[in-house]
Motif scaffolding. Sequence first.
Motif, PDB file in Angstrom:
ATOM      1  N   GLU A 620      -5.518   3.593 -11.687  1.00 24.59           N
ATOM      2  CA  GLU A 620      -4.088   3.709 -11.386  1.00 24.59           C
ATOM      3  C   GLU A 620      -3.760   5.087 -10.820  1.00 24.59           C
ATOM      4  OE1 GLU A 620      -0.903   2.424 -13.987  1.00 24.59           O
ATOM      5  OE2 GLU A 620      -2.288   1.031 -14.953  1.00 24.59           O
ATOM      6  N   VAL A 621      -4.428   6.104 -11.342  1.00 31.23           N
ATOM      7  CA  VAL A 621      -4.234   7.449 -10.792  1.00 31.23           C
ATOM      8  C   VAL A 621      -4.694   7.453  -9.330  1.00 31.23           C
ATOM      9  CG1 VAL A 621      -4.980   9.862 -10.903  1.00 31.23           C
ATOM     10  CG2 VAL A 621      -4.440   8.632 -13.012  1.00 31.23           C
ATOM     11  N   LEU A 622      -5.861   6.841  -9.083  1.00 31.29           N
ATOM     12  CA  LEU A 622      -6.373   6.773  -7.710  1.00 31.29           C
ATOM     13  C   LEU A 622      -5.418   6.000  -6.805  1.00 31.29           C
ATOM     14  CD1 LEU A 622     -10.144   5.874  -8.384  1.00 31.29           C
ATOM     15  CD2 LEU A 622      -9.260   8.107  -7.741  1.00 31.29           C
ATOM     16  N   ASP A 623      -4.952   4.829  -7.296  1.00 32.00           N
ATOM     17  CA  ASP A 623      -4.140   3.984  -6.409  1.00 32.00           C
ATOM     18  C   ASP A 623      -2.764   4.594  -6.161  1.00 32.00           C
ATOM     19  OD1 ASP A 623      -1.731   2.188  -7.210  1.00 32.00           O
ATOM     20  OD2 ASP A 623      -2.946   2.040  -8.999  1.00 32.00           O
ATOM     21  N   ALA A 624      -2.181   5.242  -7.193  1.00 27.61           N
ATOM     22  CA  ALA A 624      -0.871   5.892  -6.998  1.00 27.61           C
ATOM     23  C   ALA A 624      -0.991   7.020  -5.985  1.00 27.61           C
ATOM     24  CB  ALA A 624      -0.355   6.425  -8.339  1.00 27.61           C
ATOM     25  N   ASP A 625      -2.078   7.765  -6.091  1.00 25.64           N
ATOM     26  CA  ASP A 625      -2.300   8.891  -5.187  1.00 25.64           C
ATOM     27  C   ASP A 625      -2.576   8.395  -3.758  1.00 25.64           C
ATOM     28  OD1 ASP A 625      -2.629  11.887  -5.241  1.00 25.64           O
ATOM     29  OD2 ASP A 625      -4.543  11.337  -4.323  1.00 25.64           O
ATOM     30  N   ALA A 626      -3.361   7.325  -3.640  1.00 28.84           N
ATOM     31  CA  ALA A 626      -3.691   6.766  -2.321  1.00 28.84           C
ATOM     32  C   ALA A 626      -2.444   6.202  -1.646  1.00 28.84           C
ATOM     33  CB  ALA A 626      -4.754   5.674  -2.454  1.00 28.84           C
ATOM     34  N   PHE A 627      -1.623   5.467  -2.419  1.00 30.67           N
ATOM     35  CA  PHE A 627      -0.433   4.870  -1.810  1.00 30.67           C
ATOM     36  C   PHE A 627       0.610   5.930  -1.467  1.00 30.67           C
ATOM     37  CE2 PHE A 627       3.337   2.102  -1.456  1.00 30.67           C
ATOM     38  CZ  PHE A 627       2.836   1.206  -0.523  1.00 30.67           C
ATOM     39  N   GLN A 628       0.623   6.998  -2.243  1.00 29.50           N
ATOM     40  CA  GLN A 628       1.501   8.136  -1.929  1.00 29.50           C
ATOM     41  C   GLN A 628       1.195   8.646  -0.518  1.00 29.50           C
ATOM     42  OE1 GLN A 628       4.033   9.281  -3.747  1.00 29.50           O
ATOM     43  NE2 GLN A 628       4.496  10.888  -2.258  1.00 29.50           N
ATOM     44  N   TYR A 629      -0.087   8.663  -0.180  1.00 31.30           N
ATOM     45  CA  TYR A 629      -0.529   9.093   1.155  1.00 31.30           C
ATOM     46  C   TYR A 629      -0.002   8.128   2.224  1.00 31.30           C
ATOM     47  CZ  TYR A 629      -3.864  10.734   4.751  1.00 31.30           C
ATOM     48  OH  TYR A 629      -4.450  11.238   5.884  1.00 31.30           O
ATOM     49  N   PHE A 630      -0.079   6.822   1.951  1.00 28.23           N
ATOM     50  CA  PHE A 630       0.453   5.825   2.888  1.00 28.23           C
ATOM     51  C   PHE A 630       1.970   6.014   3.063  1.00 28.23           C
ATOM     52  CE2 PHE A 630      -3.536   3.683   2.932  1.00 28.23           C
ATOM     53  CZ  PHE A 630      -3.492   2.760   3.966  1.00 28.23           C
ATOM     54  N   LYS A 631       2.659   6.299   1.965  1.00 30.47           N
ATOM     55  CA  LYS A 631       4.111   6.471   2.057  1.00 30.47           C
ATOM     56  C   LYS A 631       4.468   7.715   2.869  1.00 30.47           C
ATOM     57  CE  LYS A 631       7.002   4.914  -0.864  1.00 30.47           C
ATOM     58  NZ  LYS A 631       7.835   4.271  -1.876  1.00 30.47           N
ATOM     59  N   GLU A 632       3.643   8.738   2.718  1.00 30.83           N
ATOM     60  CA  GLU A 632       3.894   9.979   3.472  1.00 30.83           C
ATOM     61  C   GLU A 632       3.716   9.771   4.974  1.00 30.83           C
ATOM     62  OE1 GLU A 632       1.143  12.718   1.719  1.00 30.83           O
ATOM     63  OE2 GLU A 632       2.214  12.760  -0.200  1.00 30.83           O
ATOM     64  N   THR A 633       2.768   8.904   5.345  1.00 29.65           N
ATOM     65  CA  THR A 633       2.442   8.723   6.771  1.00 29.65           C
ATOM     66  C   THR A 633       3.067   7.458   7.365  1.00 29.65           C
ATOM     67  OG1 THR A 633       0.385   7.571   6.208  1.00 29.65           O
ATOM     68  CG2 THR A 633       0.239   9.948   6.528  1.00 29.65           C
ATOM     69  N   GLY A 634       3.629   6.575   6.505  1.00 28.40           N
ATOM     70  CA  GLY A 634       4.152   5.281   6.951  1.00 28.40           C
ATOM     71  C   GLY A 634       3.246   4.177   6.426  1.00 28.40           C
ATOM     72  N   ILE A 635       3.824   3.190   5.711  1.00 26.96           N
ATOM     73  CA  ILE A 635       2.966   2.240   4.979  1.00 26.96           C
ATOM     74  C   ILE A 635       2.104   1.354   5.890  1.00 26.96           C
ATOM     75  CG2 ILE A 635       4.371   2.218   2.876  1.00 26.96           C
ATOM     76  CD1 ILE A 635       5.436  -0.548   3.779  1.00 26.96           C
ATOM     77  N   PHE A 636       2.445   1.266   7.171  1.00 22.11           N
ATOM     78  CA  PHE A 636       1.594   0.501   8.093  1.00 22.11           C
ATOM     79  C   PHE A 636       0.928   1.413   9.127  1.00 22.11           C
ATOM     80  CE2 PHE A 636       4.992  -2.620   6.901  1.00 22.11           C
ATOM     81  CZ  PHE A 636       4.183  -3.413   6.095  1.00 22.11           C
ATOM     82  N   ASN A 637       0.879   2.706   8.820  1.00 20.94           N
ATOM     83  CA  ASN A 637       0.317   3.668   9.770  1.00 20.94           C
ATOM     84  C   ASN A 637      -1.134   3.314  10.123  1.00 20.94           C
ATOM     85  OD1 ASN A 637      -1.316   6.249  10.355  1.00 20.94           O
ATOM     86  ND2 ASN A 637       0.790   6.925  10.645  1.00 20.94           N
ATOM     87  N   PRO A 638      -1.431   3.076  11.413  1.00 22.23           N
ATOM     88  CA  PRO A 638      -2.771   2.624  11.787  1.00 22.23           C
ATOM     89  C   PRO A 638      -3.879   3.653  11.504  1.00 22.23           C
ATOM     90  CG  PRO A 638      -1.388   2.948  13.752  1.00 22.23           C
ATOM     91  CD  PRO A 638      -0.503   3.076  12.563  1.00 22.23           C
ATOM     92  N   GLU A 639      -3.551   4.951  11.664  1.00 28.81           N
ATOM     93  CA  GLU A 639      -4.589   5.978  11.403  1.00 28.81           C
ATOM     94  C   GLU A 639      -4.944   6.026   9.918  1.00 28.81           C
ATOM     95  OE1 GLU A 639      -1.826   6.786  13.307  1.00 28.81           O
ATOM     96  OE2 GLU A 639      -2.913   6.705  15.229  1.00 28.81           O
ATOM     97  N   THR A 640      -3.920   5.957   9.062  1.00 22.80           N
ATOM     98  CA  THR A 640      -4.166   5.972   7.617  1.00 22.80           C
ATOM     99  C   THR A 640      -4.933   4.713   7.213  1.00 22.80           C
ATOM    100  OG1 THR A 640      -2.043   7.108   7.389  1.00 22.80           O
ATOM    101  CG2 THR A 640      -3.072   6.339   5.364  1.00 22.80           C
ATOM    102  N   ALA A 641      -4.525   3.556   7.779  1.00 17.66           N
ATOM    103  CA  ALA A 641      -5.208   2.287   7.483  1.00 17.66           C
ATOM    104  C   ALA A 641      -6.668   2.343   7.929  1.00 17.66           C
ATOM    105  CB  ALA A 641      -4.485   1.129   8.170  1.00 17.66           C
TER     106      ALA A 641
END
Length: 679
Positions: A620-641
Amino acid sequence: MNILTEKFNTPYHAAPFDGIKNEDFLPAFKELIKKSEDEINGIVSNPEAATFENVIEALAYSGEQLDVVSNIFFNLNSAETSDEIQKIAQEVSPLLTEYSSKISQNEALFSKIKKVYDEKEKYNLNEEQEMLLNETYKGFVRSGALLNEEDKEKLQKINMDLSLKSLQFGQNVLASTNSYFKHITDQEELAGIPEAILEQYAEEAKERELEGWVVTLQYPSYIPFMTYAENRELRKEIALASGKKSFDGGEFDNQGLIKELLQLKQQKAELLGYQNYADYVLEERMAKSPVKVFEFLNELLTKAKPYADKEIDELRSLAKAAGIKELQGYDHAFYAEKLRKQKYDFNDEELKPYFPLDQVQEAVFGLAGKLFGLRFSERNDIPKYHEDVKVYEVSETESEKAEDGSFKALLYVDYFPRKGKRAGAWMTSYKNQYKKDGENSRPHISIVCNFSKPTKDTPSLLTFQEVTTLFHEFGHALHGMMADTQYPSLSGTSVKWDFVELPSQFLENFCYEPEFLKTFAKHYKTGEVLPDEKIEKIEQSKSFMEGYQTMRQLGFGLLDMNYHTKVAELENETVKEFEDKYTKATTLYPVNPETAMSPSFSHIFQGGYSAGYYSYKWAEVLDADAFQYFKETGIFNPETAAKYKILLSSGGTKDPMELYKSFRGSEPKVESLLKRAFG
């Protein structure tokens, strides 16, 4: 001719379920074990000098068909079992344990492995090859390759006993679950239960050729009853039955088995030079040691306890107003639902019409398309083991405009409860991905759940929690389907256990994103999109009872870690006494002397989570931190994906912390989880 020992004459060599007979299994196992042993003997007797290719790689690719048949059989034993299959499992498990012990204790084979390991500098190995070599060598050492003959025999017997006893544990839990049902003939006793659930209970009664309604201990039946039934005495009765699963002193009691399993694990650890079984397990995890796990769990406990206490106090006030002097565990779901309705003005039953299973599945498929370019096409020509199962061909396109996608995987989905199917939800694999002789052999993945069946008039409608469950298992499935590694043992979900839940828990986050939710949360009759205020409530409710849920998970994690570090204490204590002692710090309701959860704690006594249950919170720590990154860059951001896709496709080829840092740019922070959970 045995269909299981031949090359499968099916699309993509899928499991030929329609042609397999139960009597095929035992002879197939015997023949394939012999064939695999011959492959091992070929490696050992090779007169050429030991090299990475003719020892390590040859071993990595050996036993392919045996692995496939084992996957088929044990998946059936979980999803479509019968007395006959369970009996075969009792015969097959010792054969497989003996086979793997023979390999891990083959001195001539190990001496070749050790030679390659000791000379690895001269092979100029790439990162994945080096990981395979290290894991192979370590695997043999951890399986007793450095032990003397007498201790090797002891270890082999311990492994055999563990295999049979853990299998028996699971069979007892299933039998104990199935042995209870509550037959109700007076509808007044079902006050508060939504119409769709009553329909489900009526169908259950009809299947048993009874009048009225039947409630079982299977989760799709049990959870709604505990959540909505106004009849407190009935809630108490059914909760008591659930809490007594394999803990009633009867035929399916697991208390003795728990002690035997833990003693065997302790003996195994000591034989291999470890202080306890947790030390043995955690050497191969991100966490590394029991001390680190206890620190991690206790830090979260300290931070979450005040939130949990506050939540339970709110429920007590509600219950007190209803005339209840002392709130009990069997009241929790009922009053939590009332409080949630009060706070967020919705309940699961109101939301269910917006989440028909087909729409939710389409959404998760669409998400995989948007992030990773995957497409899903149903195949009706691929054999299935039950009529409820559906099979999809998964392909990947280079671009949105590409007409033809390259074949990526087969995905089996099996959504509805049956008598021969264990409770819960899981992802599994029939065939791993690997590359050999220039071919990328693609995986066959399966998702198994227990959602409410469609009825004559209504499709299968999911609670919001079931929506997140489907996303969770699909996250695991993506890990399997996206695999792109050289060797089967490093492919897909073959990663450290405390890393394996990252992809599954990560995907759940999307269910709470309004932008995404609006694309699929639509009423199955009217097509109306779930109203904004309800979406807002879902978003807000994400942290509802998070303190309670955290304490519950920490309780499981601490109990598991104590079982596997303090087994000697069980010589003078009952399982119940031990459980109560080590869950006391996380217990929020009065303890019932008649119930215990350990005897049905399949995750640690049958599944692979022994000394590893903490990994749910770790992930959960990993997933919260990983999704935080997606939120910072945009949840469908192609580079992050694209970066995340590398993490998924890399499997176990790299150290997980290095893999995570390559994706995120830094180590995960506990603060990301605390921020998501408690604001």
